[in-house]
Every structure is written in C-alpha cells, then in structure tokens.
Write a protein that holds these residues in place. Structure first.
Motif, PDB file in Angstrom:
ATOM      1  N   VAL A  68       0.821  -1.218   0.000  1.00  0.00           N
ATOM      2  CA  VAL A  68       0.000   0.000   0.000  1.00  0.00           C
ATOM      3  C   VAL A  68       0.854   1.266   0.000  1.00  0.00           C
ATOM      4  N   GLY A  69       2.005   1.210  -0.657  1.00  0.00           N
ATOM      5  CA  GLY A  69       2.856   2.386  -0.755  1.00  0.00           C
ATOM      6  C   GLY A  69       3.153   2.735  -2.191  1.00  0.00           C
ATOM      7  N   PRO A  70       3.836   3.871  -2.397  1.00  0.00           N
ATOM      8  CA  PRO A  70       4.215   4.274  -3.755  1.00  0.00           C
ATOM      9  C   PRO A  70       5.190   3.249  -4.356  1.00  0.00           C
ATOM     10  N   PRO A  71       5.202   3.087  -5.684  1.00  0.00           N
ATOM     11  CA  PRO A  71       4.369   3.815  -6.642  1.00  0.00           C
ATOM     12  C   PRO A  71       3.004   3.164  -6.890  1.00  0.00           C
ATOM     13  N   ALA A  96      -1.372  -5.385   5.270  1.00  0.00           N
ATOM     14  CA  ALA A  96      -0.771  -4.563   4.228  1.00  0.00           C
ATOM     15  C   ALA A  96       0.596  -4.076   4.697  1.00  0.00           C
ATOM     16  N   VAL A  97       1.462  -3.842   3.751  1.00  0.00           N
ATOM     17  CA  VAL A  97       2.827  -3.411   4.052  1.00  0.00           C
ATOM     18  C   VAL A  97       3.219  -2.265   3.123  1.00  0.00           C
ATOM     19  N   GLY A  98       4.322  -1.591   3.481  1.00  0.00           N
ATOM     20  CA  GLY A  98       4.908  -0.595   2.594  1.00  0.00           C
ATOM     21  C   GLY A  98       4.285   0.782   2.672  1.00  0.00           C
ATOM     22  N   TYR A  99       3.477   1.080   3.722  1.00  0.00           N
ATOM     23  CA  TYR A  99       2.798   2.370   3.766  1.00  0.00           C
ATOM     24  C   TYR A  99       3.773   3.523   3.982  1.00  0.00           C
ATOM     25  N   HIS A 100       3.474   4.671   3.360  1.00  0.00           N
ATOM     26  CA  HIS A 100       4.231   5.903   3.556  1.00  0.00           C
ATOM     27  C   HIS A 100       3.256   7.062   3.672  1.00  0.00           C
ATOM     28  N   GLU A 101       3.615   8.073   4.482  1.00  0.00           N
ATOM     29  CA  GLU A 101       2.711   9.187   4.750  1.00  0.00           C
ATOM     30  C   GLU A 101       2.333   9.976   3.498  1.00  0.00           C
ATOM     31  N   SER A 102       3.130   9.866   2.441  1.00  0.00           N
ATOM     32  CA  SER A 102       2.801  10.590   1.209  1.00  0.00           C
ATOM     33  C   SER A 102       1.489  10.100   0.592  1.00  0.00           C
ATOM     34  N   VAL A 103       1.017   8.910   1.010  1.00  0.00           N
ATOM     35  CA  VAL A 103      -0.225   8.362   0.452  1.00  0.00           C
ATOM     36  C   VAL A 103      -1.447   9.042   1.071  1.00  0.00           C
ATOM     37  N   ILE A 123      -1.736  -2.467   9.028  1.00  0.00           N
ATOM     38  CA  ILE A 123      -0.858  -1.891   8.014  1.00  0.00           C
ATOM     39  C   ILE A 123       0.506  -1.642   8.637  1.00  0.00           C
ATOM     40  N   GLN A 124       1.540  -2.108   7.966  1.00  0.00           N
ATOM     41  CA  GLN A 124       2.904  -1.859   8.446  1.00  0.00           C
ATOM     42  C   GLN A 124       3.530  -0.739   7.626  1.00  0.00           C
ATOM     43  N   ARG A 305      12.915   4.372  -3.817  1.00  0.00           N
ATOM     44  CA  ARG A 305      12.375   5.563  -3.155  1.00  0.00           C
ATOM     45  C   ARG A 305      13.103   6.846  -3.558  1.00  0.00           C
ATOM     46  N   GLY A 306      13.962   6.760  -4.541  1.00  0.00           N
ATOM     47  CA  GLY A 306      14.823   7.880  -4.883  1.00  0.00           C
ATOM     48  C   GLY A 306      14.092   9.158  -5.224  1.00  0.00           C
ATOM     49  N   ASP A 307      12.949   9.070  -5.884  1.00  0.00           N
ATOM     50  CA  ASP A 307      12.213  10.285  -6.241  1.00  0.00           C
ATOM     51  C   ASP A 307      11.702  11.013  -5.003  1.00  0.00           C
ATOM     52  N   HIS A 308      11.333  10.260  -3.969  1.00  0.00           N
ATOM     53  CA  HIS A 308      10.925  10.897  -2.712  1.00  0.00           C
ATOM     54  C   HIS A 308      12.114  11.596  -2.058  1.00  0.00           C
ATOM     55  N   TYR A 309      13.282  10.975  -2.113  1.00  0.00           N
ATOM     56  CA  TYR A 309      14.473  11.626  -1.562  1.00  0.00           C
ATOM     57  C   TYR A 309      14.742  12.941  -2.292  1.00  0.00           C
TER      58      TYR A 309
END
Length: 434
Positions: A68-71, A96-103, A123-124, A305-309
């Motif tokens: 459930v994370g990008p992309p 679910a795994v892979g969550y990031h606050e950008s979602v 969700i992790q 994750r490079g684009d987020h960095y």
C-alpha cells in the motif's frame, strides 16, 4: 555432485566436485559411480549470495500482504479502494505493508475505521517500525482501548504480537534461492532465542533452505528523539566485554554521529557493524574507517524511493544518501543487503541500483556513489560474520554456490536474477531453473 565446465569470475574454466564443502577442482574431473552431474556449460559459478540484512518472518508474512505504498498506491482514494475491496487472508485479517505518509498522511485507527469496519486491518509502515490497526484489529489483540492504533516496534511486545502466526517459510525459501541466495542474516530487532531456534530448525529440516545468521541480541536501533550516548556506550561495552560484536541501526546523520562516538568510547570489535548508514556526512567517512566498522547498506532504496528523496530532502544533502563508492574509497568494509521485505528482495536489483543509482523516474541520485558491477556483486559475497570479506570458490569452502547461465562478462553486464540457473547449498541442489 560434480559441476562440469564452470567458469569462475576470473575466467578460469573448471570442474567442481562438491559435498558439504568443495572437495575437488580441476579440468576433466570424471563423475564417480552414482554421482549426480550438473552441466554449467561455461556459465559463471559464484559463491552463493548472502543477503546481509533481512527480516525473515516479516518477509514470509508479506507474501500474502497487500502493498500500500508508492508507486503502486499513491493517494488516499487508491488506498481506500484497495482496502475496502480486499479479500481477507486465511486468518481473516487484511494485512498490508509498505505504507508511507505521502499516500494519506499519518494513518490512525479512526482513518482505517472509515475505510474498513468489521474486518481486522493491520498496516505496516515501510520503515518496519510502525503498525497501524483499525478498531476491529485492536480488539482482536486485546488493545481495544488503545488511543490511536499506532503501535511502534520500540514498544516491546507489539511486533511479536502482530506477527505471531504461521508464515510460509517454504515459499519464501523458494523465492530467495531462485535468486542465487544461499544465506541470510536476520536483522529483526529483539529476536528472542525461541525465534532464532525456530528458524534454525526450519533450515535443518529443509523448510527454509538458506543458511540463517542473526544480529539479535547484538542489534540496537537508534531514534533521534531518544539518543543516549552514555547508555549506548555502556551497552556496547557490555557486549564487547562478553567478546561479542554489535550492530547499530543508523538512518540519520545524528544517529550515525552518536554511534561513532559510542564505538570510540567503548572500544571496537572487529565484527562491529553499522546497519543502513542511510546518511553519511563527509566528516564521518574517516571516522568509520578508523573504527574498522563494517557498513551494511541498501542502495536498492535509491531505485525504490529515490524520487521521494529528491523531492523531500534538501539538495545539499543528496550526496550523503546511501553512499557506497565513497565508503569503499575510504577503506570502509561494505556489505550490501535488500532489507527484505522493507526493500525489494531481489539482490540483483540492489546490485544494479549500486551501479546506476537510477530512481523510478529515471533520475540519477548522486552519480559519484556509483560502483562497478564487479564491486556490487562482490558486496553480496561477503562472509556472514564479516560482510566486507568476500568468499571465493575454492577447495575447502562450503559448497554453497550460485550457478549462472551466462559467462562472467555477460553476467556482470546484465546483473539479472533470471540468469540464475541453479543454487547449491551444502552440496545439495536446492534450486534448478527448468
């Protein structure tokens, strides 16, 4: 077993006889009566890859979890649609795994309740350090009164509670060995003796084929809001006093500075490690070299994750991110890993990321940190207890081998898991590409 016409990385073509260890090497070896023969056909034969930092049980659990994370999932609408239409697993949970606050920002039980009611949802976060549960899930684990449903790994007991279920180690084993991996180091924090024994037993009975090693109980995770130099120094000194090394988890510059200071104060051990080293300021390169500490890092996060960095981290800090080439240049021992399941579990993807440092959008993040294909591969060939010390294919070494379908020049040019033709552990064929 006899492996015929194997090409080593230096171009030598040889036959290899294996038992538990490599017994004989040379040209024109003849199969003994009843001995199995694997024809390499000039393909490269390497020491089996070792993934130096993974989380085995989490990775097994993630096999039947939604990502459930990008992309793949980038907005709250997409997250809501996925969870509200998800079919619970065999245990009745939606995991679910892979969550990031950008979602969808900082999720809590209220936000998840608005998406799914009546079915437990867990969700992790992609960091692995946070779980978010809806009200149904909190009730199932005896935490119905928890204020926000956000459970951190630092709060002892939650991690074990949420992952205490059957996981498909056999399927994870098949996926790992198909990439040529013959050993893993489990970096799960606070892994207790029972959990370690359980994985060793699973290996011995053939359920989990890669050889397991462990960082726990010698691993310490640092948090910026709770950095305690004296406490860390005392902990390191206590471990060293028992003759044991430490592994310190550092993902920020502040954590690395405190870890270096504590290691200096406590004195070193030749097998001490820094895990991740996601941010390494220039001034700390010489410090790491002086300490002789090994860095185990994950350049695959540049590819993932490079684009987020690039978007979230100030440009003047980009040269400090996920360094590899500068660590090697400073004579710091380096091992690579995937951090599976928080990173993609394919070590060849991590190698390509170390070589090209290309983000998902095609940008290059800090080209000065690119390394050669041979260097990237070698950093997955280290010994479990000394990741920066590569193993070789020679008589007397364990017969843990990765057989590729291509000769060295092609293998190094492509760095693809699809080239893995066979994987051998302890002289036994555990994977063969049909």
């Amino acid at each position: 077993m006899l492996i015929r016409r194997a090409t080593l990385l230096d171009g030598t073509v040889t036959d290899i006889r294996v038992g538990e260890r490599i017994e004989e090497m040379g040209d024109g070896l003849v199969a003994e009566p009843g001995e199995g023969v694997l024809y390499a056909g000039g393909g490269t034969v390497l020491p089996g890859l070792h993934d130096h930092h993974v989380h085995v049980r989490s990775a097994a659990s993630a096999l039947d979890s939604f990502f459930v994370g990008p992309p793949g999932v980038s907005t709250e609408t997409e997250l809501t649609h996925l969870l509200s239409n998800a079919t619970p697993g065999p245990d009745g949970w939606i995991r679910a795994v892979g969550y990031h606050e950008s979602v969808a920002g900082e999720l809590d039980r209220t936000a998840l309740d608005a998406m799914v009611r009546g079915v437990p949802v867990r969700i992790q976060h992609r960091s692995g350090a946070l779980w978010i549960l809806n009200s149904e899930a909190l009730g199932r684990v005896g935490l119905a009164d928890h204020p926000d449903g956000r459970l951190r790994s630092a709060d002892h007991g939650w991690s074990d509670l949420l992952q205490r279920r059957e996981s498909d180690l056999a399927e994870l084993s098949r996926r790992i060995t198909a990439t040529g991996v013959t050993g893993v180091t489990d970096a799960t924090p606070d892994l207790d003796a029972d959990a370690m024994v359980s994985l060793v037993v699973a290996h011995r009975r053939g359920e989990f084929r890669p050889r397991p090693s462990f960082l726990s109980p010698g691993k310490k995770i640092l948090h910026d809001d709770r950095l305690d130099l004296d406490g860390l120094t005392d902990w390191i000194g206590g471990r060293h006093g028992e003759g044991r090394p430490v592994a310190v988890h550092c993902v920020t510059a502040a954590q690395l500075v405190v870890a270096i200071a504590a290691l200096r104060a406590a004195g070193g051990h030749p097998q001490d490690r820094i895990e991740h080293a996601a941010v390494v300021p220039d001034d700390n390169l010489a410090d790491l070299a002086d300490l002789g500490v090994t860095v185990v890092t994950q350049p695959n996060f540049v590819a993932e994750r490079g684009d987020h960095y690039l978007a979230d981290i100030p440009a003047d800090e980009h040269p400090q991110l996920w360094r590899v080439a500068s660590l090697l240049k400073a004579a710091v021992p380096v091992g690579l890993s995937t951090d599976m399941p928080f990173g993609h579990g394919d070590p060849w993807t991590a190698m390509r990321a170390a070589v090209h440092r290309t983000t998902p959008s095609g940008a290059v993040l800090n080209a000065d940190e690119c390394v050669s294909a041979r260097e990237a591969l070698t950093m997955f060939l280290g010994r479990p207890d000394r990741p920066g010390q590569p193993r070789g294919v020679s008589v007397g070494e364990p017969a843990d081998l990765c057989v590729l379908s291509e000769p060295p020049a092609t293998a190094l040019a492509e760095l693809e898991a699809g080239m893995v033709a066979a994987t051998v552990i302890g002289g036994e064929l555990v994977y063969f590409a049909m």
